[in-house]
Design a protein around this motif. Structure first.
Motif, PDB file in Angstrom:
ATOM      1  N   MET A   1       1.119  -1.112   0.002  1.00  0.00           N
ATOM      2  CA  MET A   1      -0.088   0.125  -0.101  1.00  0.00           C
ATOM      3  C   MET A   1       0.999   1.117  -0.047  1.00  0.00           C
ATOM      4  N   LYS A   2       0.460   2.349  -0.750  1.00  0.00           N
ATOM      5  CA  LYS A   2       1.091   3.434  -0.753  1.00  0.00           C
ATOM      6  C   LYS A   2       0.349   4.463  -1.093  1.00  0.00           C
ATOM      7  N   VAL A   3       0.491   5.593  -0.361  1.00  0.00           N
ATOM      8  CA  VAL A   3      -0.691   6.909  -0.459  1.00  0.00           C
ATOM      9  C   VAL A   3      -0.160   7.702  -1.617  1.00  0.00           C
ATOM     10  N   LEU A   4      -1.003   7.797  -2.450  1.00  0.00           N
ATOM     11  CA  LEU A   4      -0.683   8.531  -3.727  1.00  0.00           C
ATOM     12  C   LEU A   4      -1.809   9.587  -3.871  1.00  0.00           C
ATOM     13  N   TRP A   5      -1.666  10.772  -4.794  1.00  0.00           N
ATOM     14  CA  TRP A   5      -2.739  11.638  -5.152  1.00  0.00           C
ATOM     15  C   TRP A   5      -3.617  10.867  -6.129  1.00  0.00           C
ATOM     16  N   PRO A  14      -4.990   5.867  -0.258  1.00  0.00           N
ATOM     17  CA  PRO A  14      -3.941   4.633  -0.014  1.00  0.00           C
ATOM     18  C   PRO A  14      -4.417   3.841  -1.403  1.00  0.00           C
ATOM     19  N   MET A  15      -3.350   3.579  -2.166  1.00  0.00           N
ATOM     20  CA  MET A  15      -3.437   2.634  -3.475  1.00  0.00           C
ATOM     21  C   MET A  15      -2.884   1.296  -2.835  1.00  0.00           C
ATOM     22  N   LEU A  16      -3.650   0.445  -3.307  1.00  0.00           N
ATOM     23  CA  LEU A  16      -3.228  -0.960  -3.402  1.00  0.00           C
ATOM     24  C   LEU A  16      -2.086  -1.545  -4.388  1.00  0.00           C
ATOM     25  N   ASP A  17      -1.184  -2.320  -3.825  1.00  0.00           N
ATOM     26  CA  ASP A  17      -0.255  -2.994  -4.694  1.00  0.00           C
ATOM     27  C   ASP A  17      -0.875  -4.363  -5.303  1.00  0.00           C
ATOM     28  N   GLU A  18      -0.495  -4.785  -6.046  1.00  0.00           N
ATOM     29  CA  GLU A  18      -1.033  -5.997  -6.876  1.00  0.00           C
ATOM     30  C   GLU A  18      -1.500  -7.142  -5.843  1.00  0.00           C
ATOM     31  N   GLU A  19      -0.722  -7.579  -4.986  1.00  0.00           N
ATOM     32  CA  GLU A  19      -0.897  -8.545  -3.866  1.00  0.00           C
ATOM     33  C   GLU A  19      -2.149  -8.178  -3.223  1.00  0.00           C
ATOM     34  N   GLU A  20      -2.339  -6.854  -2.615  1.00  0.00           N
ATOM     35  CA  GLU A  20      -3.321  -6.448  -2.043  1.00  0.00           C
ATOM     36  C   GLU A  20      -4.709  -6.423  -2.819  1.00  0.00           C
ATOM     37  N   PHE A  21      -4.425  -5.919  -4.208  1.00  0.00           N
ATOM     38  CA  PHE A  21      -5.698  -5.616  -4.961  1.00  0.00           C
ATOM     39  C   PHE A  21      -6.416  -7.068  -5.138  1.00  0.00           C
ATOM     40  N   PRO A  52     -17.955  -6.163   1.683  1.00  0.00           N
ATOM     41  CA  PRO A  52     -16.863  -6.691   1.871  1.00  0.00           C
ATOM     42  C   PRO A  52     -15.642  -6.360   1.348  1.00  0.00           C
ATOM     43  N   VAL A  53     -15.628  -5.503   0.152  1.00  0.00           N
ATOM     44  CA  VAL A  53     -14.556  -5.161  -0.553  1.00  0.00           C
ATOM     45  C   VAL A  53     -13.982  -3.914  -0.061  1.00  0.00           C
ATOM     46  N   CYS A  54     -15.011  -3.101   0.745  1.00  0.00           N
ATOM     47  CA  CYS A  54     -14.618  -1.860   1.464  1.00  0.00           C
ATOM     48  C   CYS A  54     -13.998  -2.275   2.886  1.00  0.00           C
ATOM     49  N   GLU A  58     -10.402  -1.518   4.259  1.00  0.00           N
ATOM     50  CA  GLU A  58      -9.995  -0.755   5.364  1.00  0.00           C
ATOM     51  C   GLU A  58      -9.095  -1.354   6.166  1.00  0.00           C
ATOM     52  N   ARG A  59      -9.219  -2.698   6.250  1.00  0.00           N
ATOM     53  CA  ARG A  59      -8.416  -3.564   6.992  1.00  0.00           C
ATOM     54  C   ARG A  59      -6.759  -3.347   6.366  1.00  0.00           C
ATOM     55  N   LEU A  60      -6.537  -3.403   5.217  1.00  0.00           N
ATOM     56  CA  LEU A  60      -5.452  -3.284   4.425  1.00  0.00           C
ATOM     57  C   LEU A  60      -4.790  -1.803   4.641  1.00  0.00           C
ATOM     58  N   THR A  61      -5.612  -0.996   4.836  1.00  0.00           N
ATOM     59  CA  THR A  61      -5.286   0.666   4.424  1.00  0.00           C
ATOM     60  C   THR A  61      -5.443   1.252   5.799  1.00  0.00           C
ATOM     61  N   GLY A  62      -6.324   0.960   6.534  1.00  0.00           N
ATOM     62  CA  GLY A  62      -6.851   1.693   7.385  1.00  0.00           C
ATOM     63  C   GLY A  62      -7.662   3.126   7.223  1.00  0.00           C
ATOM     64  N   PHE A  63      -8.130   3.004   5.605  1.00  0.00           N
ATOM     65  CA  PHE A  63      -8.785   4.114   5.384  1.00  0.00           C
ATOM     66  C   PHE A  63     -10.169   3.425   5.018  1.00  0.00           C
ATOM     67  N   ARG A  64     -11.221   4.383   5.541  1.00  0.00           N
ATOM     68  CA  ARG A  64     -12.622   3.892   5.633  1.00  0.00           C
ATOM     69  C   ARG A  64     -13.045   4.424   4.287  1.00  0.00           C
ATOM     70  N   GLU A  65     -13.496   3.426   3.323  1.00  0.00           N
ATOM     71  CA  GLU A  65     -14.064   3.801   2.032  1.00  0.00           C
ATOM     72  C   GLU A  65     -15.470   2.851   1.880  1.00  0.00           C
ATOM     73  N   THR A  66     -16.450   4.077   1.492  1.00  0.00           N
ATOM     74  CA  THR A  66     -17.881   3.197   1.627  1.00  0.00           C
ATOM     75  C   THR A  66     -18.074   2.866  -0.187  1.00  0.00           C
ATOM     76  N   ASN A  67     -17.436   3.304  -0.984  1.00  0.00           N
ATOM     77  CA  ASN A  67     -17.728   2.849  -2.222  1.00  0.00           C
ATOM     78  C   ASN A  67     -16.901   1.878  -3.020  1.00  0.00           C
ATOM     79  N   PRO A  68     -17.622   0.776  -3.262  1.00  0.00           N
ATOM     80  CA  PRO A  68     -16.530  -0.229  -3.790  1.00  0.00           C
ATOM     81  C   PRO A  68     -16.109   0.207  -5.396  1.00  0.00           C
ATOM     82  N   ASN A  69     -16.552   0.864  -5.945  1.00  0.00           N
ATOM     83  CA  ASN A  69     -16.112   1.338  -7.207  1.00  0.00           C
ATOM     84  C   ASN A  69     -14.784   2.246  -6.918  1.00  0.00           C
ATOM     85  N   ALA A  70     -14.732   3.032  -5.854  1.00  0.00           N
ATOM     86  CA  ALA A  70     -13.596   3.835  -5.678  1.00  0.00           C
ATOM     87  C   ALA A  70     -12.385   2.909  -5.130  1.00  0.00           C
ATOM     88  N   VAL A  71     -12.571   1.754  -4.466  1.00  0.00           N
ATOM     89  CA  VAL A  71     -11.469   0.788  -4.202  1.00  0.00           C
ATOM     90  C   VAL A  71     -11.176   0.290  -5.370  1.00  0.00           C
TER      91      VAL A  71
END
Ligand code: ZN
Ligand code: ZN
Length: 105
Positions: A1-5, A14-21, A52-54, A58-71
């Motif tokens: 995971m890496k925080v990017l704009w 927070p952006m997911l790497d391939e393993e997390e994705f 579940p995707v959100c 959140e578990r991986l990044t600590g960031f609460r995202e409620t929109n699966p499409n954003a993930v």
């Protein structure tokens, strides 16, 4: 995971790497009905259960995202290297210039 704009969200995220994705992607398939239930519960003022995707995001990044499409677009490999001038990631790995400031790659 890496925080990017993220240019879609207009914020650092927070952006997911391939393993997390690879861990969240299968959950996305089942997220449509969860999202409806989540929105309905929110409307009623109840404590809503995240899709579940959100939850996994959140578990991986600590960031609460409620929109699966954003993930789904918070995936490192969708973005290019950082712009040499403004530091924002290029919108795609193939981008020839920075969409934020116009600097050629
Ligand atoms: Zn985003
Ligand atoms: Zn730039």
């Amino acid at each position: 995971m890496k925080v990017l704009w993220c240019w879609r969200c207009q914020m650092d995220i927070p952006m997911l790497d391939e393993e997390e994705f690879a861990r969240v992607a299968p959950l996305y398939m089942a997220s449509a009905k969860h999202l409806l239930a989540f929105k309905a519960a929110k409307k009623r003022g109840e404590v809503a259960v995240l899709p579940p995707v959100c939850e996994e995001y959140e578990r991986l990044t600590g960031f609460r995202e409620t929109n699966p499409n954003a993930v789904m677009h918070h995936r490192l490999s969708l973005y290019g290297p950082p712009c040499t001038k403004c530091g924002k990631p290029l919108r795609t790995p193939q981008a020839r210039h920075c969409a934020a400031c116009g600097t050629p790659r």
